[in-house]
Design a protein around this motif. Structure first.
Motif, short mmCIF file in Angstrom:
data_model
loop_
_atom_site.label_atom_id
_atom_site.label_comp_id
_atom_site.label_asym_id
_atom_site.label_seq_id
_atom_site.Cartn_x
_atom_site.Cartn_y
_atom_site.Cartn_z
N ASP A 51 13.47 0.63 3.39
CA ASP A 51 12.88 1.48 2.36
C ASP A 51 13.51 1.20 0.99
O ASP A 51 12.88 1.43 -0.04
CB ASP A 51 13.08 2.96 2.70
CG ASP A 51 12.22 3.42 3.86
OD1 ASP A 51 11.33 2.66 4.29
OD2 ASP A 51 12.44 4.54 4.35
N GLY A 53 14.33 -1.79 0.10
CA GLY A 53 13.85 -3.09 -0.32
C GLY A 53 14.36 -4.27 0.47
O GLY A 53 13.97 -5.41 0.20
N GLY A 114 7.85 -1.88 1.17
CA GLY A 114 6.66 -2.31 0.43
C GLY A 114 5.55 -2.81 1.33
O GLY A 114 4.38 -2.47 1.13
N ASP A 115 5.87 -3.62 2.34
CA ASP A 115 4.82 -4.20 3.18
C ASP A 115 4.18 -3.16 4.08
O ASP A 115 2.97 -3.18 4.29
CB ASP A 115 5.36 -5.38 3.98
CG ASP A 115 6.42 -4.97 4.99
OD1 ASP A 115 7.23 -4.07 4.68
OD2 ASP A 115 6.45 -5.55 6.09
N ASP A 118 1.67 -1.13 2.24
CA ASP A 118 0.38 -1.80 2.12
C ASP A 118 -0.45 -1.61 3.39
O ASP A 118 -1.67 -1.45 3.33
CB ASP A 118 0.59 -3.29 1.85
CG ASP A 118 1.10 -3.57 0.45
OD1 ASP A 118 0.90 -2.70 -0.43
OD2 ASP A 118 1.68 -4.64 0.22
N THR A 134 5.23 5.67 -6.76
CA THR A 134 6.50 4.94 -6.74
C THR A 134 6.87 4.71 -5.29
O THR A 134 7.06 5.66 -4.53
CB THR A 134 7.60 5.73 -7.45
OG1 THR A 134 7.29 5.83 -8.85
CG2 THR A 134 8.95 5.02 -7.30
N VAL A 135 6.98 3.44 -4.91
CA VAL A 135 7.36 3.03 -3.57
C VAL A 135 8.79 2.51 -3.63
O VAL A 135 9.06 1.51 -4.30
CB VAL A 135 6.40 1.96 -3.02
CG1 VAL A 135 6.82 1.51 -1.62
CG2 VAL A 135 4.96 2.48 -3.01
N SER A 136 9.69 3.15 -2.93
CA SER A 136 11.11 2.83 -3.05
C SER A 136 11.41 1.36 -2.80
O SER A 136 12.20 0.74 -3.52
CB SER A 136 11.93 3.70 -2.09
OG SER A 136 11.57 3.41 -0.74
N GLY A 137 10.78 0.80 -1.77
CA GLY A 137 11.07 -0.58 -1.41
C GLY A 137 10.70 -1.60 -2.46
O GLY A 137 11.18 -2.72 -2.43
N ARG A 138 9.84 -1.20 -3.40
CA ARG A 138 9.41 -2.13 -4.44
C ARG A 138 10.30 -2.08 -5.68
O ARG A 138 10.21 -2.98 -6.52
CB ARG A 138 7.96 -1.83 -4.83
CG ARG A 138 7.00 -2.18 -3.71
CD ARG A 138 5.57 -2.00 -4.11
NE ARG A 138 4.70 -2.46 -3.03
CZ ARG A 138 3.50 -1.96 -2.77
NH1 ARG A 138 3.03 -0.97 -3.53
NH2 ARG A 138 2.78 -2.44 -1.78
N ILE A 139 11.11 -1.05 -5.79
CA ILE A 139 11.95 -0.94 -7.00
C ILE A 139 13.44 -0.92 -6.67
O ILE A 139 14.27 -0.87 -7.58
CB ILE A 139 11.57 0.30 -7.83
CG1 ILE A 139 11.81 1.60 -7.04
CG2 ILE A 139 10.13 0.22 -8.31
CD1 ILE A 139 11.71 2.85 -7.89
#
Length: 204
Positions: A51, A53, A114-115, A118, A134-139
């Motif tokens: 989560d 990233g 992130g995946d 999706d 806001t997606v935690s894994g992307r930031i």
């Protein structure tokens, strides 16, 4: 009470079901063995780093290095992730969509890789109705760290004092409050609607 202008939703266990036990009941039928695997090997803390990233391949390799005899079951976590999400919480989603249809400013703030987010978006059309997410894994930030709340507020131009947040984890609720938001613990859809009425978002 400050007038609420922004409503923010967590996603997992608020709008969609998530339960890692579901595939593992099939994969590890013994209750004690399964409980040990999910509390001592594929732990919540391990999953939280995805989560944050971390790539699944890296996560799997690190765990398999420590638990080589469990390699197949470790890799099964990501492979069977869609099975962990059996559906959405109908009453919660109905409330969300009522707010959106009424013109409320609604965004989402979620701890999610992130995946797999999706994958969830492909299944649940309502996840595309938020003004933004806001997606935690992307930031590379994760609740309840203060930075993710500040990031979300800045990214979507939210006034923290006019923001109401719902999350199923008390630590995340407290993190939002520390960032100056109004925040309430999600328990069920009836409580969600009661809180929305109390804050004047839904009619009394």
């Amino acid at each position: 009470m400050t007038e609420i202008r922004h409503v923010v939703f967590d996603i997992g266990k608020v709008l969609i079901h998530w339960d890692p036990e579901i595939p593992y009941r099939r994969l590890i039928p013994d209750d004690n063995e399964r409980a040990r695997f999910l509390t001592e090997i594929c732990t919540p803390a391990w999953n939280a780093e995805q989560d944050r990233g971390r790539a699944w391949a890296e996560a799997e390799d690190l765990l398999i290095a420590d638990h080589p005899d469990h390699a197949e079951m470790i890799r099964a976590f990501r492979v069977n992730w869609p099975e962990m999400v059996p559906g959405h919480l109908e009453d919660s989603v109905a409330t969300l969509e009522a707010l959106l249809d009424a013109g409320w400013d609604v965004t989402a703030l979620t701890n999610f890789a992130g995946d797999t987010f999706d994958v969830a978006r492909q299944r649940f059309a309502f996840l595309d109705r938020f003004r933004g997410t806001t997606v935690s894994g992307r930031i590379g930030l994760i609740k309840p760290d203060r930075a993710i709340y500040d990031h979300h507020a800045t990214a979507f131009d939210l006034d923290p004092g006019a923001t109401l947040f719902f999350d199923d984890t008390m630590a995340n609720v407290e993190g939002a409050r520390a960032a100056g938001w109004h925040a309430e613990l999600f328990r069920d859809a009836d409580g969600l609607r009661a809180d929305l009425r109390r804050y004047g978002v839904l009619p009394a």
